[in-house]
Design a protein around this motif. Sequence first.
Motif, PDB file in Angstrom:
ATOM      1  N   THR A  23      49.211 -24.852   8.736  1.00  0.00           N
ATOM      2  CA  THR A  23      48.845 -24.553   7.348  1.00  0.00           C
ATOM      3  C   THR A  23      48.551 -25.835   6.569  1.00  0.00           C
ATOM      4  O   THR A  23      47.592 -25.885   5.797  1.00  0.00           O
ATOM      5  CB  THR A  23      49.982 -23.755   6.662  1.00  0.00           C
ATOM      6  OG1 THR A  23      50.234 -22.575   7.418  1.00  0.00           O
ATOM      7  CG2 THR A  23      49.614 -23.382   5.241  1.00  0.00           C
TER       8      THR A  23
ATOM      9  N   SER B  59      40.080 -24.185   3.818  1.00  0.00           N
ATOM     10  CA  SER B  59      41.137 -23.557   3.011  1.00  0.00           C
ATOM     11  C   SER B  59      40.578 -22.460   2.105  1.00  0.00           C
ATOM     12  O   SER B  59      41.330 -21.634   1.590  1.00  0.00           O
ATOM     13  CB  SER B  59      41.877 -24.607   2.176  1.00  0.00           C
ATOM     14  OG  SER B  59      41.007 -25.197   1.236  1.00  0.00           O
ATOM     15  N   GLN B  60      39.257 -22.425   1.944  1.00  0.00           N
ATOM     16  CA  GLN B  60      38.618 -21.383   1.132  1.00  0.00           C
ATOM     17  C   GLN B  60      38.303 -20.131   1.943  1.00  0.00           C
ATOM     18  O   GLN B  60      37.642 -19.214   1.439  1.00  0.00           O
ATOM     19  CB  GLN B  60      37.325 -21.918   0.502  1.00  0.00           C
ATOM     20  CG  GLN B  60      37.540 -23.093  -0.439  1.00  0.00           C
ATOM     21  CD  GLN B  60      38.485 -22.755  -1.573  1.00  0.00           C
ATOM     22  OE1 GLN B  60      38.350 -21.724  -2.218  1.00  0.00           O
ATOM     23  NE2 GLN B  60      39.458 -23.615  -1.809  1.00  0.00           N
TER      24      GLN B  60
ATOM     25  N   ASP C 167      38.431 -16.486   3.648  1.00  0.00           N
ATOM     26  CA  ASP C 167      38.819 -15.224   3.016  1.00  0.00           C
ATOM     27  C   ASP C 167      39.944 -14.502   3.744  1.00  0.00           C
ATOM     28  O   ASP C 167      40.727 -13.786   3.130  1.00  0.00           O
ATOM     29  CB  ASP C 167      37.600 -14.284   2.950  1.00  0.00           C
ATOM     30  CG  ASP C 167      36.462 -14.893   2.150  1.00  0.00           C
ATOM     31  OD1 ASP C 167      36.685 -15.223   0.976  1.00  0.00           O
ATOM     32  OD2 ASP C 167      35.356 -15.052   2.716  1.00  0.00           O
ATOM     33  N   SER C 168      40.002 -14.660   5.074  1.00  0.00           N
ATOM     34  CA  SER C 168      40.996 -13.907   5.844  1.00  0.00           C
ATOM     35  C   SER C 168      41.265 -14.582   7.184  1.00  0.00           C
ATOM     36  O   SER C 168      40.599 -15.540   7.564  1.00  0.00           O
ATOM     37  CB  SER C 168      40.524 -12.466   6.060  1.00  0.00           C
ATOM     38  OG  SER C 168      39.268 -12.452   6.716  1.00  0.00           O
TER      39      SER C 168
ATOM     40  N   GLY D   1      48.358 -16.088   7.570  1.00  0.00           N
ATOM     41  CA  GLY D   1      47.855 -15.401   6.387  1.00  0.00           C
ATOM     42  C   GLY D   1      48.878 -15.397   5.259  1.00  0.00           C
ATOM     43  O   GLY D   1      48.549 -15.610   4.096  1.00  0.00           O
TER      44      GLY D   1
ATOM     45  N   LEU E 148      49.027 -18.870   3.749  1.00  0.00           N
ATOM     46  CA  LEU E 148      47.811 -19.218   3.010  1.00  0.00           C
ATOM     47  C   LEU E 148      47.513 -18.248   1.860  1.00  0.00           C
ATOM     48  O   LEU E 148      46.621 -18.500   1.050  1.00  0.00           O
ATOM     49  CB  LEU E 148      46.600 -19.236   3.955  1.00  0.00           C
ATOM     50  CG  LEU E 148      46.568 -20.339   5.006  1.00  0.00           C
ATOM     51  CD1 LEU E 148      45.422 -20.092   5.987  1.00  0.00           C
ATOM     52  CD2 LEU E 148      46.421 -21.708   4.351  1.00  0.00           C
TER      53      LEU E 148
ATOM     54  N   LYS F 242      46.374 -15.124   2.357  1.00  0.00           N
ATOM     55  CA  LYS F 242      45.130 -14.443   2.755  1.00  0.00           C
ATOM     56  C   LYS F 242      45.469 -13.172   3.531  1.00  0.00           C
ATOM     57  O   LYS F 242      46.497 -13.102   4.212  1.00  0.00           O
ATOM     58  CB  LYS F 242      44.288 -15.331   3.686  1.00  0.00           C
ATOM     59  CG  LYS F 242      44.099 -16.758   3.251  1.00  0.00           C
ATOM     60  CD  LYS F 242      43.017 -16.907   2.234  1.00  0.00           C
ATOM     61  CE  LYS F 242      42.803 -18.388   1.883  1.00  0.00           C
ATOM     62  NZ  LYS F 242      41.977 -18.545   0.719  1.00  0.00           N
TER      63      LYS F 242
ATOM     64  N   GLU G  15      31.949 -12.798   4.915  1.00  0.00           N
ATOM     65  CA  GLU G  15      33.379 -13.114   4.869  1.00  0.00           C
ATOM     66  C   GLU G  15      33.693 -14.298   5.788  1.00  0.00           C
ATOM     67  O   GLU G  15      33.277 -14.334   6.940  1.00  0.00           O
ATOM     68  CB  GLU G  15      34.189 -11.892   5.302  1.00  0.00           C
ATOM     69  CG  GLU G  15      35.680 -12.050   5.128  1.00  0.00           C
ATOM     70  CD  GLU G  15      36.432 -10.734   5.329  1.00  0.00           C
ATOM     71  OE1 GLU G  15      37.662 -10.795   5.478  1.00  0.00           O
ATOM     72  OE2 GLU G  15      35.789  -9.656   5.327  1.00  0.00           O
TER      73      GLU G  15
END
Length: 197
Positions: free
Chosen positions: A51, A61-62, A64-65, A81, A84, A86, A111
Amino acid sequence: MSDVVSILEECGALLTGHFLLSSGKHSSQYFQCARLLQFPDRAAEVISSITEKISADKNISQADSVIGPAMGGIIVAYELGRQLGKPAFFTERDDEGKMTLRRGFEIAPGEKIIIAEDVVTTGKSALETAERIKDMGGEVVASVCIVDRRPESAENPFPWPLFSAVRIPAVLFDPDDCPLCREGKLPPVKPGSRKVF
């Protein structure tokens, strides 16, 4: 790195012996990360090192999933997830052995997705998962794993970055040229979850 190795050893996730890998190759070492993942606090500690690396990369780091190929990637994806913030879900093999999305999981066009696994040796599961993501209009931005087992000379098998908690190159042998077999060691065992083809 030594902290991660120590945790893997303490959890019994680092095995030594004579193993048959899903690639068909033999090895004297095997990582059974399920033994780490049974301890949520230790797993969280190891995955937090990944992480940190992802958080330091503004583009990744941007994402979505996070998607984890079943079985080994499910808990890794969930914990990554969670750390983060997410959504995390998984791919699994259908009746024909093809990696696919089920259970109502969907990928929106455009995505950005991180693929999470327990161990990467050849990258086969991640590459199969990436094909499904691409088919659905998603974009893979990175792969992560607890243990990167690629041989010392192997290049990143992906056209995107690969982050790991630890890199411990695999000791691999062709079945016809395996010193463990020649030494008369016990037959190789298959401790993993994937069928050997």
